[in-house]
Each structure stands twice: as C-alpha cells, then as structure tokens.
Design an enzyme around this catalytic site. Structure first.
Site, short mmCIF file in Angstrom:
data_model
loop_
_atom_site.label_atom_id
_atom_site.label_comp_id
_atom_site.label_asym_id
_atom_site.label_seq_id
_atom_site.Cartn_x
_atom_site.Cartn_y
_atom_site.Cartn_z
N THR A 241 -1.97 5.56 1.81
CA THR A 241 -3.13 4.67 1.85
C THR A 241 -3.11 3.87 3.15
O THR A 241 -2.06 3.37 3.56
CB THR A 241 -3.14 3.71 0.65
OG1 THR A 241 -3.23 4.48 -0.55
CG2 THR A 241 -4.31 2.74 0.71
N LEU B 73 0.87 -1.16 0.00
CA LEU B 73 0.00 0.00 0.00
C LEU B 73 0.91 1.21 0.00
O LEU B 73 1.94 1.21 0.69
CB LEU B 73 -0.89 0.03 1.25
CG LEU B 73 -1.96 -1.06 1.38
CD1 LEU B 73 -2.69 -0.92 2.71
CD2 LEU B 73 -2.95 -1.01 0.23
N ASP B 74 0.56 2.24 -0.76
CA ASP B 74 1.42 3.42 -0.76
C ASP B 74 1.36 4.12 0.59
O ASP B 74 0.49 3.85 1.43
CB ASP B 74 1.07 4.36 -1.91
CG ASP B 74 -0.32 4.97 -1.78
OD1 ASP B 74 -0.53 5.79 -0.87
OD2 ASP B 74 -1.20 4.63 -2.60
N LYS B 75 2.27 5.03 0.80
CA LYS B 75 2.44 5.68 2.11
C LYS B 75 1.16 6.33 2.62
O LYS B 75 0.86 6.28 3.82
CB LYS B 75 3.56 6.73 2.00
CG LYS B 75 3.90 7.43 3.29
CD LYS B 75 5.05 8.41 3.07
CE LYS B 75 5.38 9.17 4.35
NZ LYS B 75 6.49 10.13 4.12
#
Length: 226
Positions: free
Chosen positions: A104, A100-102
C-alpha cells in the site's frame, strides 16, 4: 514533569502505555524502581531508565511521507529490504503513526511524540483515513452499499463511513478503523479484489507531495492532534 508524560515525550510510548510500563516496575529513577504514577522528575538532573535503557526527551518531530509500494513500516526487520525510515532523516526516536502494508502506498505519518500518535490511531478518536483503491472488477452499486452497511470479517464486522465510485474500477473509501489490511479485506468481502491501494488523507492532513518524498507537518496540522 510527571513521569508518564516524560516517557511519552521521549517517544517510548503513549501516555497510557507509559503508565502501564511504570506500574509493571520497569522504570528506575536514579537507580530506584518507581511504580507511583504521580511521580514527578527533574528533567535536567534525574536519570530515567526503562528496561536498562536510559530514556531522554527528544525535540518533537512530525513528518508526512508519501510512501511508495515495496517499503515496510517496521524499523527492525531482517527480512525487510526497504523501510520507510530509509527515506527519512536518520533518527532512532522516530516511529510510524500506525502502519501501511508493504504493497500500500500513500500518506504515512512519522513522529517521536507518543501522545500525538495515540490521538490519531486510538479508535475512540475516530480519525478518518481516506483511500483510493484500484480494483480487479467493475464496481457495482451493491458493492458500495455493502461497504457502507458493513462487511463481515474474520475479526468482526467493518464498515466505511463513506464510499464512492471514481471510475468503473476505482473507488474512494474512508474508514475510521485501523485493523490490519482492513480496506483490502473489506473489498474482498464484497467479492472484488484490490490491485492497488493508496492512502490520501488522515483526518484533515492530506497528501500533497510526490511519492518517496517527505515534509514536516505544519503547526496547524500538528495542533489538531497534539
């Protein structure tokens, strides 16, 4: 035990990737380079080395973490102030199942079982991932249709397998792909912008703990993908 299975059990890589590692000549057993995929090893007595590092089998571990925003999913990043591994028991064998990106939040799975991870993230298995997105502008009916029929992205078209409005500026989107920031990019492709994004489920595994907390997966949850 077959060598590729041993490497996957160690958490080094998936079984398929382990076969590539073997064929590339990166593996030594008792000092001898091995490229034969049919090689079996004695777990107790054989020494397995990959790229100069001793590889051992770990007891398999499976965690669900409710990731807060601001945490990265990388283990080693000199620019990352906080990683998801700061929230978990210290164990160098663990890795995230996808990312998951930072910015999210939500459900991220962590394990040291390469096969388990591969059975979730490989596109051929089509494991659905469900997200809740908070948007900058109101959702239009044509936006939902656009997500379901397909959005053109720079790395190819993408579409949701389901999408529905929760309230005027919040939608639930389910995808089967795992491309980088794909939900954000799909929504941007409809002309809107994501202000907040949270993953709430992966397959039949659902988030059921508070943000920042983790728990072990149940045997039933593990069995779906083992």
């Amino acid at each position: 035990m077959r060598l590729n299975r041993y490497l996957a059990r160690s958490g080094l890589a998936s079984r398929r990737k382990s076969e590539e590692i073997i064929l590339s000549g990166r593996v030594k057993i008792n000092g001898k380079t091995i490229k034969d995929l049919s090689t079996n090893i004695d777990i107790k007595n054989d020494s397995v080395i990959v790229d100069g590092k001793l590889i051992k089998i770990h007891d398999h571990k499976y965690y669900l973490l409710n990731k807060p925003t601001g945490y990265t999913c990388t283990r080693k990043d000199r620019f990352a102030k906080k990683t998801v591994f700061d929230l978990l028991p210290k164990d160098d064998s663990l890795f995230t199942v996808g990312r998951l990106d930072k910015e999210t939040s939500g459900l991220i799975l962590i394990t040291n079982d390469g096969d388990f991870a591969q059975n979730i993230i490989h596109p051929k298995f089509k494991v659905p991932k469900k997200y809740i997105a908070e948007l900058e502008n109101d959702v239009k009916s044509e936006d939902i249709k656009h997500l379901l029929t397909g959005v053109k992205l720079e790395d190819g078209p993408a579409k949701a397998i389901s999408a529905k409005t929760i309230n005027p500026r919040e939608i639930e989107v389910t995808i089967e792909e795992g491309r980088n920031r794909i939900v954000r990019r799909m929504i941007r492709g409809t002309g809107n912008k994501v202000l907040g994004l949270k993953r709430i489920s992966v397959g039949n595994i659902k988030i059921d703990i508070k943000e920042g907390e983790f728990r072990e997966l149940t045997e039933k949850e593990i069995a779906q993908y083992a």
